[in-house]
Design an enzyme around this catalytic site. Sequence first.
Site, PDB file in Angstrom:
ATOM      1  CD  GLU A   1      -7.102  23.288   5.459  1.00  0.00           C
ATOM      2  OE1 GLU A   1      -7.948  23.796   6.239  1.00  0.00           O
ATOM      3  OE2 GLU A   1      -6.262  22.459   5.825  1.00  0.00           O
TER       4      GLU A   1
ATOM      5  CD  GLU B   1      -5.964  18.456   6.898  1.00  0.00           C
ATOM      6  OE1 GLU B   1      -5.051  19.058   6.303  1.00  0.00           O
ATOM      7  OE2 GLU B   1      -6.963  17.985   6.331  1.00  0.00           O
TER       8      GLU B   1
HETATM    9  N1  3HC Z   1       3.116  27.897   3.948  1.00  0.00           N
HETATM   10  C1  3HC Z   1       4.211  28.653   3.684  1.00  0.00           C
HETATM   11  N2  3HC Z   1       4.367  29.925   4.092  1.00  0.00           N
HETATM   12  C2  3HC Z   1       3.400  30.433   4.833  1.00  0.00           C
HETATM   13  C3  3HC Z   1       2.242  29.714   5.179  1.00  0.00           C
HETATM   14  C4  3HC Z   1       2.124  28.380   4.711  1.00  0.00           C
HETATM   15  N3  3HC Z   1       1.065  27.615   4.996  1.00  0.00           N
HETATM   16  N4  3HC Z   1       1.459  30.502   5.920  1.00  0.00           N
HETATM   17  C5  3HC Z   1       2.100  31.673   6.038  1.00  0.00           C
HETATM   18  N5  3HC Z   1       3.258  31.630   5.379  1.00  0.00           N
HETATM   19  C6  3HC Z   1       4.273  32.688   5.280  1.00  0.00           C
HETATM   20  C7  3HC Z   1       3.738  33.954   4.653  1.00  0.00           C
HETATM   21  O1  3HC Z   1       3.784  33.872   3.237  1.00  0.00           O
HETATM   22  C8  3HC Z   1       4.679  34.987   5.226  1.00  0.00           C
HETATM   23  O2  3HC Z   1       5.864  34.905   4.496  1.00  0.00           O
HETATM   24  P1  3HC Z   1       6.789  36.197   4.332  1.00  0.00           P
HETATM   25  O3  3HC Z   1       7.246  36.555   5.703  1.00  0.00           O
HETATM   26  O4  3HC Z   1       7.853  35.733   3.424  1.00  0.00           O
HETATM   27  O5  3HC Z   1       5.904  37.253   3.747  1.00  0.00           O
HETATM   28  C9  3HC Z   1       4.964  34.460   6.632  1.00  0.00           C
HETATM   29  O6  3HC Z   1       4.589  33.081   6.605  1.00  0.00           O
HETATM   30  C10 3HC Z   1       4.185  35.140   7.711  1.00  0.00           C
HETATM   31  O7  3HC Z   1       2.826  35.164   7.335  1.00  0.00           O
HETATM   32  P2  3HC Z   1       1.897  36.373   7.771  1.00  0.00           P
HETATM   33  O8  3HC Z   1       2.482  37.644   7.309  1.00  0.00           O
HETATM   34  O9  3HC Z   1       0.526  36.027   7.322  1.00  0.00           O
HETATM   35  O10 3HC Z   1       2.072  36.312   9.363  1.00  0.00           O
HETATM   36  P3  3HC Z   1       0.989  36.240  10.497  1.00  0.00           P
HETATM   37  O11 3HC Z   1       1.718  35.968  11.738  1.00  0.00           O
HETATM   38  O12 3HC Z   1       0.079  37.426  10.420  1.00  0.00           O
HETATM   39  O13 3HC Z   1       0.060  34.972  10.172  1.00  0.00           O
HETATM   40  C11 3HC Z   1      -0.501  32.707   9.695  1.00  0.00           C
HETATM   41  C12 3HC Z   1       0.583  33.677  10.181  1.00  0.00           C
HETATM   42  C13 3HC Z   1      -1.664  32.711  10.686  1.00  0.00           C
HETATM   43  C14 3HC Z   1       0.099  31.332   9.580  1.00  0.00           C
HETATM   44  C15 3HC Z   1      -1.043  33.194   8.341  1.00  0.00           C
HETATM   45  O14 3HC Z   1       0.051  33.413   7.483  1.00  0.00           O
HETATM   46  C16 3HC Z   1      -1.957  32.255   7.664  1.00  0.00           C
HETATM   47  O15 3HC Z   1      -3.149  32.287   7.900  1.00  0.00           O
HETATM   48  N6  3HC Z   1      -1.428  31.413   6.767  1.00  0.00           N
HETATM   49  C17 3HC Z   1      -2.199  30.543   5.957  1.00  0.00           C
HETATM   50  C18 3HC Z   1      -2.474  29.281   6.681  1.00  0.00           C
HETATM   51  C19 3HC Z   1      -3.240  28.345   5.787  1.00  0.00           C
HETATM   52  O16 3HC Z   1      -4.078  28.721   5.032  1.00  0.00           O
HETATM   53  N7  3HC Z   1      -2.934  27.058   5.895  1.00  0.00           N
HETATM   54  C20 3HC Z   1      -3.602  26.068   5.148  1.00  0.00           C
HETATM   55  C21 3HC Z   1      -2.824  25.762   3.928  1.00  0.00           C
HETATM   56  S1  3HC Z   1      -3.688  24.646   2.884  1.00  0.00           S
HETATM   57  C22 3HC Z   1      -3.452  23.143   3.615  1.00  0.00           C
HETATM   58  O17 3HC Z   1      -2.924  23.043   4.687  1.00  0.00           O
HETATM   59  C23 3HC Z   1      -3.909  21.994   2.811  1.00  0.00           C
HETATM   60  C24 3HC Z   1      -4.058  20.776   3.642  1.00  0.00           C
HETATM   61  O18 3HC Z   1      -5.348  20.696   4.120  1.00  0.00           O
HETATM   62  C25 3HC Z   1      -3.745  19.565   2.835  1.00  0.00           C
END
Ligand code: 3HC
Length: 697
Positions: A127, A107
């Site tokens: 999300e 975004e």
């Molecule tokens: N914020 C903070 N930390 C995050 C994060 C985020 N959005 N996404 C991942 N992390 C952290 C994990 O908790 C993990 O922390 P750790 O090492 O302390 O355990 C580290 O990043 C690595 O994560 P993964 O083990 O999952 O590593 P991968 O490389 O397999 O995957 C990723 C990385 C693809 C970014 C995956 O973590 C993921 O899918 N994350 C979620 C992304 C997400 O859902 N984003 C949307 C958030 S909601 C939003 O944005 C609202 C907005 O619309 C207003």
Amino acid sequence: MSSARYEVHGNNTAVITMNNPPVNGLGHELRCGIVDGIDRAAADPAVKAVVLIGSDRAFSGGADIREFGSPKSFAEPNLLTVIRIIEACPKPVIAAIGGVCMGGGTELALGCHFRVAVAGAQIALPEIKLGLLPGAGGTQRMPRVIGVEAALNMILSGNPVPSEKLKGTALFDEFIEGDLLAGALAFAEKVVADKRALKRIRDIKIDYPNQEAYFQFARNMAKGVAGPFPAPFKCIDAVQAAVSKPFDEGIKVERAGFIELMGSPESRALRHAFMGERAASKIPDVPGDTPTRKIARVGVIGAGTMGGGITMNFLNAGIPVTMLEMKQEALDKGMATIRKNYENSMKKGKLTQEKLDQRMGMLKGTMSYDDFKDADLIIEAVFEEIGVKEAVFRKLDEVAKPGAILASNTSTLDVNKIANFTKRPQDVVGMHFFSPANVMKLLEVVRGAATAKDVMATVMQVAKKIRKTAVVSGVCDGFIGNRMIEHYGRVAGFLLEEGATPAQVDKAMEKWGMAMGPFRMGDLAGNDIGWAIRKRRYVEKPSIRYAKFADRLCEKGRYGQKTGKGWYLYQAGNRKAIADPEVEKMLEDYRKELGITPRKISDAEIVARCIYALVNEGARILEDGIASRASDIDMIYLTGYGFPLHRGGPMLYADEVGLYNVVRSMQEFAASSGDSFWEPAPLITKCVAEGKSLTSA
Ligand code: 3HC
Ligand code: NAI
């Protein structure tokens, strides 16, 4: 140090580098840093353009999930504000996208005037996987650049799309080959030199005729897959608003949906599971950089139900396995079962002949322990008898190479005792797989008193390789999952005594969300297993009370699906449970014998008693230090016991109900049953007194 670095490069382009490891979650500090950078660039007459860039790993993984639930999450500048400030910047702002670009990160990029990317960047609006909708303009801007249907698909699936698949859409202005920053700087120079107009995606008009019919179709499709989750419908509403309303009105619809979903129990459950899965992989006293042992060859002892499934996990991950049996016949049978499972996958189109041959080529059967000389990890899955385990581990101690990890798949025996059959208890660990072991996600890693830290670190790493959710348990009877399920089953037994039927209990639990009620589950697993455990308990722990009706069933040989009769009737070759009047008659007679007048029991009471039984034992497990955190318990239930994802696991569910209310119910159950089990666990009482939750305690 700020989470955003600001530098002005030679060609008068300001570069704002997001620096909030691991994935540039857009936390409050980073949001402030971006706004500061934009303000500085706008105020500096020398600066002609701005590049916003992340790390090699991530442009940004979206909103900082660690902030959710805290005031920082919505604190200004919130992401909408950041994007508004970028859009209003009088100088071109260019997003330079590499690595992960997700959620709020996407975004943010959509809010920039231009976007350049490298091939292989992962673009997503994920999300929905957290029970949310994109809440910073994603539902309004994405349809304007990649089209309504493609955008809705992206939002409803939450899956990443490689950037190169979106080439040619208005999402990207240019693809960069080579260094992303250098390419972005060169692009910025061109934009300035050509005096290109600043593009705002919000100004793009959407023309999508016949939108009503399309969104109706989308809603109908969502009904089939959304289950109890409200997010898909909110996503559709928001994207429809992008088509049917002016931009700012659409943003309002999106925002309202986002805030509502953020406060929903379903989203809390999904966020808890996301964080819980990552937390479970960390062991408090085993640092993340603990050296691990190399696991290149695996040995499995026992080619039965579990041994075969365990073996398949490693073959699927490309790790060669040697599988040992005592008798040729048993070995042949085990090997044939594995082949048949792969052939079934092939018939379903999930596996090619080449892959099948590859996997079977990595499997060797043996009857000689000499073949384990090179094995780095040996997993025992023989009969559940301590004498048999002793013989196996003494033999392993003789033949396994120094440093090999020796694991037991025991579900009930004492891992410390097993470790002490060897002269190397530091190398012994429990690896408790769940049946069918090649399918079920859960792996309980049972840490013995002597298990070395590097063994724990290695097994957790191996679990990831074979795609299991590994959760560490201390040594106790039943470990985490089965120690809790015993009380769940016990309480379900009393419900029958008091007036419910197996079908009523199962239906109530399944309607609430459990994949299978306790009695259908008993029939599937084999009622004789629980019977054997109870017989042991009657001797070892006579204070635990059981309803004895289950024993009567077993005395009649009603072991469940395998005998065609259990709590239900089964027709040959069919797993459908059919209510059996004979069982109901047996129950009536049994109640008469005990002088119990049956009463009507509500579904709500059934659910409360069964689930709070899990909660109370779970809290005791936490107190005993058998589990490190409440979320570990929840991960076990979500991945191994069919607990409904939208409820987040028994511990989170108790927090959602409110521990005060849970305690009151337990006190009522204690008074009505006289069962000392219902004394609330001290941890729960403590949490109530201190106003804490189990998941934060
Ligand atoms: N914020 C903070 N930390 C995050 C994060 C985020 N959005 N996404 C991942 N992390 C952290 C994990 O908790 C993990 O922390 P750790 O090492 O302390 O355990 C580290 O990043 C690595 O994560 P993964 O083990 O999952 O590593 P991968 O490389 O397999 O995957 C990723 C990385 C693809 C970014 C995956 O973590 C993921 O899918 N994350 C979620 C992304 C997400 O859902 N984003 C949307 C958030 S909601 C939003 O944005 C609202 C907005 O619309 C207003
Ligand atoms: P099973 O009876 O299907 O298989 C056991 C196999 O081990 C048999 O093929 C047998 O021939 C072989 N075996 C016995 N003694 C042996 C020896 N000394 N050396 C080599 N092979 C030997 O049993 P299952 O269900 O696979 O259980 C195995 C272990 O896994 C047990 O400890 C059990 O508690 C545990 N377990 C079982 C689960 C289940 O749902 N079946 C779930 C989780 C753990």
